[in-house]
Write an enzyme that holds these catalytic residues in place. Structure first.
Site, PDB file in Angstrom:
ATOM      1  N   ASP A 154      49.632   3.863  57.877  1.00  0.00           N
ATOM      2  CA  ASP A 154      49.745   5.138  57.181  1.00  0.00           C
ATOM      3  C   ASP A 154      50.542   6.135  58.022  1.00  0.00           C
ATOM      4  O   ASP A 154      50.294   6.292  59.210  1.00  0.00           O
ATOM      5  CB  ASP A 154      48.343   5.683  56.906  1.00  0.00           C
ATOM      6  CG  ASP A 154      48.304   6.776  55.861  1.00  0.00           C
ATOM      7  OD1 ASP A 154      49.331   7.456  55.667  1.00  0.00           O
ATOM      8  OD2 ASP A 154      47.247   6.962  55.251  1.00  0.00           O
ATOM      9  N   HIS A 175      51.029   9.498  56.920  1.00  0.00           N
ATOM     10  CA  HIS A 175      50.764  10.838  56.387  1.00  0.00           C
ATOM     11  C   HIS A 175      50.251  11.747  57.508  1.00  0.00           C
ATOM     12  O   HIS A 175      49.159  11.542  58.021  1.00  0.00           O
ATOM     13  CB  HIS A 175      49.732  10.776  55.260  1.00  0.00           C
ATOM     14  CG  HIS A 175      50.258  10.133  54.024  1.00  0.00           C
ATOM     15  ND1 HIS A 175      50.151   8.779  53.811  1.00  0.00           N
ATOM     16  CD2 HIS A 175      50.888  10.645  52.943  1.00  0.00           C
ATOM     17  CE1 HIS A 175      50.701   8.485  52.637  1.00  0.00           C
ATOM     18  NE2 HIS A 175      51.157   9.594  52.101  1.00  0.00           N
TER      19      HIS A 175
END
Length: 149
Positions: A14, A16
């Site tokens: 990930d 983000h």
């Protein structure tokens, strides 16, 4: 009392960064010593940082929906490193139409102390940390609130 140290990062593949940036700022403002590992962090990096910094808690973020795969075996790695500390996970944890109650239970069964959805405000995690780490409000606010006399 020394500030409590929390390890913060985005697990797995990930990338983000917005959520942990907001959390980092909120936790720091609340008096915590934050070690922000950034994005695409492996389980081993969380464990190593928790050991190296004598962490009081580990906060894992995941927004791309694959947290269950990314966190499989995480608590076993913490236990192998002789770490017994609160672990939080938050974000968009599952892809699809999972019922939130079931998603939360699944991560609690995996060993997480607290499980938060993507709509959780940072203050909720801060309040939970204060409870789980047995911190009085005045202990962390002492440094962040100006004294008016």
């Amino acid at each position: 009392m020394m500030p409590r140290t929390v390890i913060l990062g985005v697990i797995g593949s990930d990338a983000h960064v917005v959520g942990i940036t907001i959390l980092d700022q909120a936790l720091s403002a609340a008096g915590f010593d934050v070690v922000n590992l950034g994005v695409q962090t492996s389980q081993a990096e969380f464990v190593d940082a928790a050991t190296a910094h004598d962490a009081d808690a580990v906060l894992v973020s995941s927004l791309y929906g694959h947290a269950e795969q990314d966190c499989r075996g995480f608590h076993e790695q913490l236990a192998a490193a002789d770490l017994d500390l609160p672990t939080y996970i938050g974000g968009n944890l599952a892809v699809g139409q999972d019922e939130w109650t079931e998603t939360r239970r699944r991560f609690e069964r995996m060993g997480f102390t607290r499980v938060f959805d993507s709509e959780t405000e940072p203050q909720e995690a801060i309040d939970a940390l204060r409870v789980d780490l047995d911190i009085s409000t005045t202990e962390t606010d002492r440094e962040s609130v100006p004294a008016y006399t």
